[in-house]
Motif scaffolding. Structure first.
Motif, PDB file in Angstrom:
ATOM      1  N   ARG A 114       9.301   5.581  16.251  1.00  0.00           N
ATOM      2  CA  ARG A 114      10.368   6.380  15.866  1.00  0.00           C
ATOM      3  C   ARG A 114      11.464   5.884  15.191  1.00  0.00           C
ATOM      4  N   VAL A 115      12.089   6.664  14.149  1.00  0.00           N
ATOM      5  CA  VAL A 115      13.114   6.087  13.422  1.00  0.00           C
ATOM      6  C   VAL A 115      14.560   6.877  13.201  1.00  0.00           C
ATOM      7  N   GLU A 116      15.565   6.543  12.917  1.00  0.00           N
ATOM      8  CA  GLU A 116      16.817   7.174  13.010  1.00  0.00           C
ATOM      9  C   GLU A 116      16.886   8.428  11.969  1.00  0.00           C
ATOM     10  N   HIS A 117      16.221   8.420  10.882  1.00  0.00           N
ATOM     11  CA  HIS A 117      16.121   9.346  10.118  1.00  0.00           C
ATOM     12  C   HIS A 117      15.075  10.087   9.750  1.00  0.00           C
ATOM     13  N   ALA A 118      14.792  11.446   9.302  1.00  0.00           N
ATOM     14  CA  ALA A 118      13.743  12.275   9.117  1.00  0.00           C
ATOM     15  C   ALA A 118      13.130  11.730   7.624  1.00  0.00           C
ATOM     16  N   GLY A 119      11.949  12.031   7.595  1.00  0.00           N
ATOM     17  CA  GLY A 119      11.206  11.624   6.366  1.00  0.00           C
ATOM     18  C   GLY A 119      11.663  12.765   5.125  1.00  0.00           C
ATOM     19  N   ARG A 120      11.776  12.316   3.898  1.00  0.00           N
ATOM     20  CA  ARG A 120      11.939  13.179   2.806  1.00  0.00           C
ATOM     21  C   ARG A 120      11.127  14.491   2.932  1.00  0.00           C
ATOM     22  N   ASP A 173       0.967  -1.061   0.175  1.00  0.00           N
ATOM     23  CA  ASP A 173       0.201   0.001   0.000  1.00  0.00           C
ATOM     24  C   ASP A 173       0.881   1.219   0.013  1.00  0.00           C
ATOM     25  N   GLY A 174       0.826   2.104   0.897  1.00  0.00           N
ATOM     26  CA  GLY A 174       1.435   3.542   0.857  1.00  0.00           C
ATOM     27  C   GLY A 174       3.030   3.434   1.400  1.00  0.00           C
ATOM     28  N   MET A 175       3.668   4.367   0.681  1.00  0.00           N
ATOM     29  CA  MET A 175       5.251   4.226   0.887  1.00  0.00           C
ATOM     30  C   MET A 175       5.744   5.563   0.880  1.00  0.00           C
ATOM     31  N   ARG A 176       6.666   5.927   1.700  1.00  0.00           N
ATOM     32  CA  ARG A 176       7.416   7.218   1.744  1.00  0.00           C
ATOM     33  C   ARG A 176       8.949   6.974   1.929  1.00  0.00           C
ATOM     34  N   TYR A 177       9.921   7.667   1.581  1.00  0.00           N
ATOM     35  CA  TYR A 177      11.229   7.889   1.633  1.00  0.00           C
ATOM     36  C   TYR A 177      11.436   8.795   2.904  1.00  0.00           C
ATOM     37  N   ARG A 224      -3.066  -5.046   8.398  1.00  0.00           N
ATOM     38  CA  ARG A 224      -3.384  -4.343   7.394  1.00  0.00           C
ATOM     39  C   ARG A 224      -3.085  -2.950   7.030  1.00  0.00           C
ATOM     40  N   PRO A 225      -1.582  -2.445   7.233  1.00  0.00           N
ATOM     41  CA  PRO A 225      -1.206  -1.291   7.249  1.00  0.00           C
ATOM     42  C   PRO A 225      -1.719  -0.749   5.829  1.00  0.00           C
ATOM     43  N   SER A 226      -2.320   0.619   5.743  1.00  0.00           N
ATOM     44  CA  SER A 226      -2.407   0.964   4.454  1.00  0.00           C
ATOM     45  C   SER A 226      -1.913   2.261   4.051  1.00  0.00           C
ATOM     46  N   ASN A 227      -1.249   2.978   4.943  1.00  0.00           N
ATOM     47  CA  ASN A 227      -0.316   4.081   4.286  1.00  0.00           C
ATOM     48  C   ASN A 227       0.641   4.707   5.261  1.00  0.00           C
ATOM     49  N   ILE A 228       1.421   5.538   5.171  1.00  0.00           N
ATOM     50  CA  ILE A 228       2.458   5.904   6.077  1.00  0.00           C
ATOM     51  C   ILE A 228       2.986   7.373   5.859  1.00  0.00           C
ATOM     52  N   CYS A 229       3.380   8.073   6.841  1.00  0.00           N
ATOM     53  CA  CYS A 229       4.109   9.557   6.549  1.00  0.00           C
ATOM     54  C   CYS A 229       4.955   9.506   7.939  1.00  0.00           C
ATOM     55  N   PHE A 230       5.778  10.552   7.565  1.00  0.00           N
ATOM     56  CA  PHE A 230       6.878  10.866   8.385  1.00  0.00           C
ATOM     57  C   PHE A 230       6.448  12.259   9.000  1.00  0.00           C
ATOM     58  N   GLY A 231       6.639  12.629  10.337  1.00  0.00           N
ATOM     59  CA  GLY A 231       6.230  13.809  11.111  1.00  0.00           C
ATOM     60  C   GLY A 231       6.888  13.931  12.417  1.00  0.00           C
ATOM     61  N   GLY A 232       6.481  14.798  13.067  1.00  0.00           N
ATOM     62  CA  GLY A 232       6.942  15.006  14.499  1.00  0.00           C
ATOM     63  C   GLY A 232       7.771  16.311  14.282  1.00  0.00           C
ATOM     64  N   PRO A 233       8.408  16.983  15.550  1.00  0.00           N
ATOM     65  CA  PRO A 233       9.361  18.046  15.400  1.00  0.00           C
ATOM     66  C   PRO A 233      10.314  17.931  14.659  1.00  0.00           C
ATOM     67  N   ASP A 234      11.087  16.874  14.726  1.00  0.00           N
ATOM     68  CA  ASP A 234      12.475  16.343  13.858  1.00  0.00           C
ATOM     69  C   ASP A 234      12.009  15.743  12.455  1.00  0.00           C
ATOM     70  N   GLY A 235      10.930  15.316  12.515  1.00  0.00           N
ATOM     71  CA  GLY A 235      10.656  14.477  11.238  1.00  0.00           C
ATOM     72  C   GLY A 235      10.876  13.033  11.337  1.00  0.00           C
ATOM     73  N   THR A 265       9.173  10.841  13.443  1.00  0.00           N
ATOM     74  CA  THR A 265       8.253   9.777  13.894  1.00  0.00           C
ATOM     75  C   THR A 265       7.279   9.532  12.801  1.00  0.00           C
ATOM     76  N   VAL A 266       7.454   8.127  12.622  1.00  0.00           N
ATOM     77  CA  VAL A 266       6.504   7.490  11.594  1.00  0.00           C
ATOM     78  C   VAL A 266       5.251   7.301  11.870  1.00  0.00           C
ATOM     79  N   CYS A 267       4.322   7.641  11.008  1.00  0.00           N
ATOM     80  CA  CYS A 267       2.680   7.437  11.514  1.00  0.00           C
ATOM     81  C   CYS A 267       2.125   6.330  10.375  1.00  0.00           C
ATOM     82  N   VAL A 268       1.445   5.133  10.737  1.00  0.00           N
ATOM     83  CA  VAL A 268       0.964   4.513   9.739  1.00  0.00           C
ATOM     84  C   VAL A 268      -0.586   4.100  10.126  1.00  0.00           C
ATOM     85  N   THR A 269      -1.367   4.293   8.927  1.00  0.00           N
ATOM     86  CA  THR A 269      -2.711   4.130   9.223  1.00  0.00           C
ATOM     87  C   THR A 269      -2.859   2.523   9.063  1.00  0.00           C
TER      88      THR A 269
END
Length: 645
Positions: A253-259, A186-190, A225-236, A238-242
């Motif tokens: 939380r992840v090591e690198h910020a989202g694109r 389903d959804g994906m992000r760099y 059933r994860p359907s999509n994804i985004c990066f966010g939070g003050p430092d980018g 924090t990954v959020c999955v629907t």
């Protein structure tokens, strides 16, 4: 669980950490989930529209794929108003979206009935063109952080393809990036390192692929059933999955910020200024010329001000009136002695309770909040500083420093988590624990010529001295925030001390009749403002002593040209600011306009960007909540750059 329907999709995160996802509570809605996990049905799509993928544009507005009506909507981030961006009836959906640095959109367009799909390119004018056809069930897609590639997956075929993006936005050189033997996509992000985060629908994971397509890790999303994804939070980071199975959002939380798309900063600035300066039409100062809008006042010597040079001369007189109003207090500007009483760490912040020496046998308690702790800061790591002034509340500095609570009322802690070095001083009315009247009497005994507000300003300035004694505080980025009682102090502090760059005064009461300014801990004996009139209408005829006929238009003039945002609740119990604040603001507004012409010559910006005096009338009463915190944060982040200070 099940806060969302099975149509949960999106998601997208704004600069304040709010996450937007579709179908909150019921179909056709857009839910807004704040940084503390509180959710509301924020907007509803028009007609039969139902959302799917969401991205944010350069202004922070939402672009939402409406797969039922074959449309893409632009949704105002402040008002929630919908404007049609694109309608393409020949689309099967659209499904998911990716946005390029120049604002161009790419949309996946699967045909689930026959297992095929295609890709569309939608330019900034909303014109859609097919850029890839004859594919499998196109679904999640995103643009690489260098802007060179578009990755898109085919859910049913379990393949991820990569295209080269050409200068004209078309796609070329399609290559197979990764193929899996089982489960769908389903959804994906760099992220900003070029790693691709892919939701595996049916497997219940997010798989992280390196730029070369190697599997780096699998992350369990607590549902199949994860359907999509985004990066966010003050430092980018924090990954959020629907997640469809439980109808909920999952964060990790992840090591690198989202694109992050590299949008033009100037576009963001113009939009922010335009949206915050929503003056009523009948009193819209932005429609008047500089020369036709001098400071408004019935004081003859001030009414004659027409130029910046005139104002600089008149300001000396206004400052003298202000100083006479408050009365004398000891000098400020040197680092005070302070004692550390205790310290703890909370959510990446070192929180110190300190006692600041003010005078002989007079002290003030405060919290100093240091992001990342002392080991994470060095003398070259300059951070913005903030004086956060608490409201009328027996929790005083404990609440605003986040002791035992979280959320927007823990304003000092929340700003420290965003990277600010914050000091939260205790108002003298609570310091000695003797009650308001006795605290005022003790102050009057020490300083019989100084009003209660003079004591509040002095204490805030000594807190500012303590803040500026911290080597990591950038003296060019020092702000003041306050709600209610704290807002009153912000206005008088900024009028007294030019070291404060910008301020937010939430519900303090600009109009002298709006709250208890006559109280002995504020301006008692009060300035003589007759009932039923404004200061502008009567002051010229008063033969009062210097300062006794003081009006808040003069107070605001002393702050110019530094930005100050007045937050107004308009109505309800305790509401202090709103349309009632406009007369005093309009009386002072011309001062900012006089500075505007000087700023013009230094830096060409949108005309409204010069207006550092603003009223945001949210209409929610005497409150400071999530929405108000977001606007305060945006004000502090936007304005130092906009007006070139």
């Amino acid at each position: 669980d099940h806060a969302f329907t099975e149509g949960i999709e999106g998601p997208a995160s704004d600069a304040q950490g709010n996450v937007y996802a579709v179908n909150f509570g019921k179909q056709q809605t857009i839910g807004k989930i704040d940084r503390w996990g509180n959710g509301i049905a924020w907007a509803s799509l028009p007609n039969r529209g139902t959302g799917n993928g969401i991205v944010l544009d350069s202004q922070g507005d939402l672009l939402v794929a409406d797969y039922v009506e074959h449309k893409i909507w632009r949704v105002d981030r402040v008002t929630g108003a919908f404007v049609l961006h694109c309608h393409e009836p020949t689309m099967h959906q659209p499904n998911d979206l990716a946005i390029a640095d120049d604002g161009t959109l790419y949309a996946s367009d699967p045909n689930w009935s026959d297992g095929t799909g295609r890709l569309w390119r939608i330019d900034r004018q909303g014109i859609a063109r097919i850029v890839a056809d004859g594919m499998g069930t196109t679904n999640g897609l995103d643009i690489s952080p260098d802007g060179k590639y578009l990755a898109v997956n085919e859910s049913n075929q379990r393949k991820i393809w990569r295209f080269e993006i050409q200068k004209d936005g078309s796609l070329a050189a399609k290559t197979l990036f990764k193929e899996f033997p089982d489960h769908g996509f389903d959804g994906m992000r760099y992220d900003d390192q070029g790693n691709l985060y892919v939701t595996r629908y049916g497997e219940g994971t997010v798989v992280v692929l390196s730029p070369e397509g190697e599997i780096l890790r699998r992350i369990d999303v607590l549902g199949a059933r994860p359907s999509n994804i985004c990066f966010g939070g003050p430092d980018g980071k924090t990954v959020c999955v629907t997640e469809v199975e439980h109808g909920r959002l999952i964060r990790f939380r992840v090591e690198h910020a989202g694109r992050t798309p590299r949008f033009s900063p100037e576009n963001r600035r113009a939009d922010w200024i335009d949206k915050i300066h929503r003056w009523p039409d009948q009193v819209d100062p932005a429609n008047t010329a500089h020369t036709a809008n001098p400071p408004k006042s019935d004081l003859p010597w001030l009414a004659s001000v027409q130029t910046l040079a005139d104002w600089q001369e008149a300001r000396v007189r206004v400052q003298a009136r202000f100083d006479s109003l408050l009365g004398p207090m000891p000098p400020v500007g040197t680092a005070p002695k302070l004692e550390v009483l205790s310290e703890d760490r909370v959510e990446g912040v070192l929180r110190r309770r300190v006692r600041i020496e003010l005078e002989t046998d007079v002290s003030m308690d405060a919290y100093i909040l240091l992001p990342d702790g002392p080991d994470g800061l060095d003398s070259s790591d300059l951070r913005p500083g903030m004086v956060a002034l608490h409201p009328t509340n027996n929790a005083t500095i404990e609440e605003i420093a986040g002791v035992g609570n979280r959320g927007p009322r823990a304003t000092g802690l929340e700003f420290a988590k965003l990277g600010y070095i914050v000091i939260c001083p205790k108002c003298f009315l609570w310091q000695e624990g003797v009650g308001f009247d006795q605290a005022v009497a003790n102050h009057a005994k020490r300083h019989p010529q100084a009003r209660g507000m003079a004591k509040m300003v002095y204490d805030a300035q000594r807190a500012l001295d303590a803040l500026l004694s911290i080597p990591q505080v950038d003296p060019k980025r020092v702000f003041a925030f306050g709600h209610s009682l704290g807002a009153k102090q912000v206005l008088y502090l900024m009028a007294s001390d030019p070291r404060v760059l910008a301020g937010v005064a939430s519900e303090g009461g600009v109009d002298l009749r709006s709250t208890n300014w006559e109280a002995p801990w504020y301006l008692n004996p009060p300035p003589r403002i007759p009932t039923g009139t404004t200061s502008l209408e009567h002051r010229a005829n008063l033969g009062a002593d210097l300062g006794a006929d003081w009006g808040h238009d003069e107070l605001l003039m002393l702050i110019a040209p530094r930005p100050v945002l007045i937050m107004g609740g308009q109505k309800g119990p305790g509401a202090a600011d709103g349309s009632q604040s406009l007369p005093a603001m309009l009386g002072a507004f011309g001062t900012w306009r006089l500075f505007g012409s000087e700023i013009d010559r230094k830096k060409p910006v949108d005309a409204a960007a010069r207006l550092g005096l603003a009223l945001w009338n949210h209409g929610q009463g005497h409150v400071f909540g999530d929405w108000q915190f977001e606007q305060a944060r945006a004000w502090f982040e936007a304005y130092p750059t906009i007006i070139g200070l």
